[in-house]
Design a protein around this motif. Sequence first.
Motif, PDB file in Angstrom:
ATOM      1  N   SER A   1       0.833  -1.380  -0.003  1.00 10.86           N
ATOM      2  CA  SER A   1       0.053   0.000   0.168  1.00 10.86           C
ATOM      3  C   SER A   1       0.861   1.336  -0.135  1.00 10.86           C
ATOM      4  N   THR A   2       0.663   1.989  -1.191  1.00 17.63           N
ATOM      5  CA  THR A   2       1.447   3.280  -1.020  1.00 17.63           C
ATOM      6  C   THR A   2       0.489   4.563  -1.171  1.00 17.63           C
ATOM      7  N   GLY A   3      -0.896   4.371  -0.739  1.00 17.67           N
ATOM      8  CA  GLY A   3      -1.736   5.424  -0.957  1.00 17.67           C
ATOM      9  C   GLY A   3      -2.543   5.388   0.436  1.00 17.67           C
ATOM     10  N   ILE A   4      -3.600   6.172   0.365  1.00 19.73           N
ATOM     11  CA  ILE A   4      -4.371   6.326   1.560  1.00 19.73           C
ATOM     12  C   ILE A   4      -5.986   7.335   1.145  1.00 19.73           C
ATOM     13  N   ASP A   5      -6.723   7.104   1.831  1.00 19.02           N
ATOM     14  CA  ASP A   5      -7.963   7.835   1.606  1.00 19.02           C
ATOM     15  C   ASP A   5      -7.877   9.111   2.491  1.00 19.02           C
ATOM     16  N   GLU A   6      -7.468  10.032   1.499  1.00 20.07           N
ATOM     17  CA  GLU A   6      -7.140  11.572   1.954  1.00 20.07           C
ATOM     18  C   GLU A   6      -8.221  12.280   2.779  1.00 20.07           C
TER      19      GLU A   6
ATOM     20  N   THR B   1       6.810  -0.834   0.968  1.00 18.28           N
ATOM     21  CA  THR B   1       8.109  -0.749  -0.298  1.00 18.28           C
ATOM     22  C   THR B   1       7.534  -2.028  -1.196  1.00 18.28           C
ATOM     23  N   GLY B   2       6.847  -3.055  -0.798  1.00 16.80           N
ATOM     24  CA  GLY B   2       6.466  -4.018  -1.762  1.00 16.80           C
ATOM     25  C   GLY B   2       7.468  -5.304  -1.636  1.00 16.80           C
ATOM     26  N   SER B   3       8.535  -5.090  -0.730  1.00 17.58           N
ATOM     27  CA  SER B   3       9.682  -5.763  -0.313  1.00 17.58           C
ATOM     28  C   SER B   3       9.472  -6.382   0.842  1.00 17.58           C
ATOM     29  N   ARG B   4       9.883  -7.665   0.993  1.00 17.60           N
ATOM     30  CA  ARG B   4       9.967  -8.442   2.261  1.00 17.60           C
ATOM     31  C   ARG B   4      11.709  -8.077   3.045  1.00 17.60           C
ATOM     32  N   ILE B   5      12.197  -7.667   2.053  1.00 15.81           N
ATOM     33  CA  ILE B   5      13.685  -7.346   2.576  1.00 15.81           C
ATOM     34  C   ILE B   5      13.807  -5.827   2.854  1.00 15.81           C
ATOM     35  N   SER B   6      14.335  -5.360   3.869  1.00 15.26           N
ATOM     36  CA  SER B   6      14.405  -4.010   4.363  1.00 15.26           C
ATOM     37  C   SER B   6      15.337  -3.035   3.222  1.00 15.26           C
ATOM     38  N   LEU B   7      14.890  -2.199   3.071  1.00 10.43           N
ATOM     39  CA  LEU B   7      15.661  -1.190   2.049  1.00 10.43           C
ATOM     40  C   LEU B   7      16.746  -0.466   2.770  1.00 10.43           C
ATOM     41  N   PRO B   8      17.861  -0.139   2.377  1.00 11.29           N
ATOM     42  CA  PRO B   8      18.806   0.890   3.066  1.00 11.29           C
ATOM     43  C   PRO B   8      18.085   2.142   3.535  1.00 11.29           C
ATOM     44  N   VAL B   9      18.548   2.756   4.531  1.00 11.98           N
ATOM     45  CA  VAL B   9      17.954   3.937   5.038  1.00 11.98           C
ATOM     46  C   VAL B   9      17.851   4.973   3.834  1.00 11.98           C
ATOM     47  N   ALA B  10      18.839   5.122   3.157  1.00 12.31           N
ATOM     48  CA  ALA B  10      18.942   6.364   2.448  1.00 12.31           C
ATOM     49  C   ALA B  10      17.856   6.180   1.240  1.00 12.31           C
ATOM     50  N   GLU B  11      17.837   4.811   0.820  1.00 11.12           N
ATOM     51  CA  GLU B  11      17.119   4.362  -0.300  1.00 11.12           C
ATOM     52  C   GLU B  11      15.650   4.350  -0.073  1.00 11.12           C
ATOM     53  N   PHE B  12      15.279   4.024   1.356  1.00 10.00           N
ATOM     54  CA  PHE B  12      13.913   4.181   1.790  1.00 10.00           C
ATOM     55  C   PHE B  12      13.545   5.514   1.974  1.00 10.00           C
ATOM     56  N   GLY B  13      14.333   6.338   2.200  1.00  8.66           N
ATOM     57  CA  GLY B  13      13.964   8.032   2.430  1.00  8.66           C
ATOM     58  C   GLY B  13      13.782   8.325   1.206  1.00  8.66           C
ATOM     59  N   LYS B  14      14.307   8.134   0.309  1.00  9.62           N
ATOM     60  CA  LYS B  14      14.132   8.361  -1.088  1.00  9.62           C
ATOM     61  C   LYS B  14      12.604   8.063  -1.725  1.00  9.62           C
ATOM     62  N   PHE B  15      12.477   6.718  -1.366  1.00 11.22           N
ATOM     63  CA  PHE B  15      11.220   5.907  -1.900  1.00 11.22           C
ATOM     64  C   PHE B  15       9.947   6.556  -0.877  1.00 11.22           C
ATOM     65  N   ALA B  16       9.982   6.913   0.075  1.00 11.24           N
ATOM     66  CA  ALA B  16       8.951   7.461   1.174  1.00 11.24           C
ATOM     67  C   ALA B  16       8.557   8.750   0.544  1.00 11.24           C
ATOM     68  N   LYS B  17       9.739   9.558   0.132  1.00 12.20           N
ATOM     69  CA  LYS B  17       9.574  10.928  -0.186  1.00 12.20           C
ATOM     70  C   LYS B  17       8.731  11.007  -1.431  1.00 12.20           C
ATOM     71  N   GLU B  18       8.917  10.007  -2.280  1.00 12.48           N
ATOM     72  CA  GLU B  18       8.316   9.945  -3.758  1.00 12.48           C
ATOM     73  C   GLU B  18       7.002   9.407  -3.764  1.00 12.48           C
TER      74      GLU B  18
ATOM     75  N   HIS C   1       5.817  10.032   7.271  1.00 11.00           N
ATOM     76  CA  HIS C   1       4.850   9.303   6.235  1.00 11.00           C
ATOM     77  C   HIS C   1       4.209   8.441   7.140  1.00 11.00           C
ATOM     78  N   TYR C   2       3.027   7.906   6.270  1.00  5.39           N
ATOM     79  CA  TYR C   2       2.122   6.690   6.716  1.00  5.39           C
ATOM     80  C   TYR C   2       2.976   5.484   6.242  1.00  5.39           C
ATOM     81  N   ILE C   3       3.673   4.505   7.014  1.00  8.69           N
ATOM     82  CA  ILE C   3       4.303   3.535   6.591  1.00  8.69           C
ATOM     83  C   ILE C   3       3.864   1.994   7.217  1.00  8.69           C
ATOM     84  N   LEU C   4       3.956   1.138   6.283  1.00  7.56           N
ATOM     85  CA  LEU C   4       3.400  -0.238   6.790  1.00  7.56           C
ATOM     86  C   LEU C   4       4.596  -1.392   6.651  1.00  7.56           C
TER      87      LEU C   4
END
Length: 427
Positions: A108-113, A374-391, A414-417
């Motif tokens: 999930s990358t969205g929300i009922d705004e 993220t759609g992945s079971r494997i954690s993203l590196p912090v910097a990569e996740f930060g970029k993903f969350a922002k976008e 952000h809203y993160i799962l």
Amino acid sequence: MNNPIVNWWRSQQFKLSLKRGDIRRAVQLLQEIQKSGATFSWLEKLFRDKLQLERYFQEYKRQTETLSEQLTAFQQKANLILLPDEEFIKYIYKVFNLIEHDEYKLQSTGIDERIFDDFESRLVEYLKEEFSKIPDKQLFIKLEDALEDINNLKIGQDPDYRFSLTPHVYFMKYFLENVYCIYLAWFLIYQDALLPGKVNILDIAAGPGTVAYGLALFLQSSSGFFHIPQMHISYYSLEKQDAFQFRGLQFWRRYIESRLTTVNAYFRFVTTDIFTCETESNNLPKDFFDFIVISHCFFADPAKKVEANNTYKQIFATSLKNSGYVLLIVQDKKLFKVYDVHQVENQEQEKNVVHKFLAELGLELVWYKYLTSTGSRISLPVAEFGKFAKEKLPKQLYMSPIMQQYFDQKYQSHYILDDYVMLAKKS
């Protein structure tokens, strides 16, 4: 043997029985005539056809009664269950941008705004109002103490919860994400036609009532798609921190109750530690709850884990209806850490961990989903996740400024799962 004289005599007796109204004797004679092989007279054929029509009518009547009973049972069940609305389900998949990567992984990358933006803004208003009652110098000290306390959650330890603003810091740091997760859990239950219009919920280690908030916001989202029948929610909060219960109910009355017009919600708050007070778990209603929910109250320490599981099993056995469900929410890293396993893209390993986890609670799996941003079971590196969350991820537009103001946070919230949602039944 076909004997004409005997046949003639039976036919005469048959006519006489009909004249007398002795239908039982007439039926018996008709059966004897048929067995003899004699040809039926026109009167005997007419009577045979009449009997056949009566049998057909009785069979039709029985089938009609059976179908009527089935229809009544279905209607009663339909009235008790919120039947899934196809357009509403499509809407949720669209606004939350839900993607089913496999049978168990749901991104999930969205929300009922329209629901969450309003909810978040009102929560921030409530927090600002609370903070305005405390002098600035005192406020920053109290917030710093509460933040240090609640940050123990990050290292797998229980906070002391002894500070007056610990519930407020929880509202700021964890509450919105947990409501977001619970909201989707209730959606998945609704999608499977398992959510009744009259529902009794036990929330163990309930905090400020996150489970009730998630359900309330989900029901708000359905507005405009289908009519919700008069719902009745009995919500039983079992939580050892009375400050969390008080603040949760206080905000509920300010926000939720002003918006839900078709839902009757009855709350009972019991403040106790179920791991040190055996009497309270024994005092819970028997065979009463449709759902028992445990969200994030699981332990890595072996002794504490066994103690908690035994308490949970006792509650499931005595207080959950036979038709009821247990809803469990576990943070991904915590679930795998318990079994000293690394989370990887391996469904079989994942299923084994989930089944083992449930077996220790005396439960049988109905379904589970890994809810991930993220759609992945494997954690993203912090910097990569930060970029993903922002976008990609929905922003906490109203909470971020006060996080920056009071905690000097440098990034946007952000809203993160990253949770496993499991629905189970008693074994």
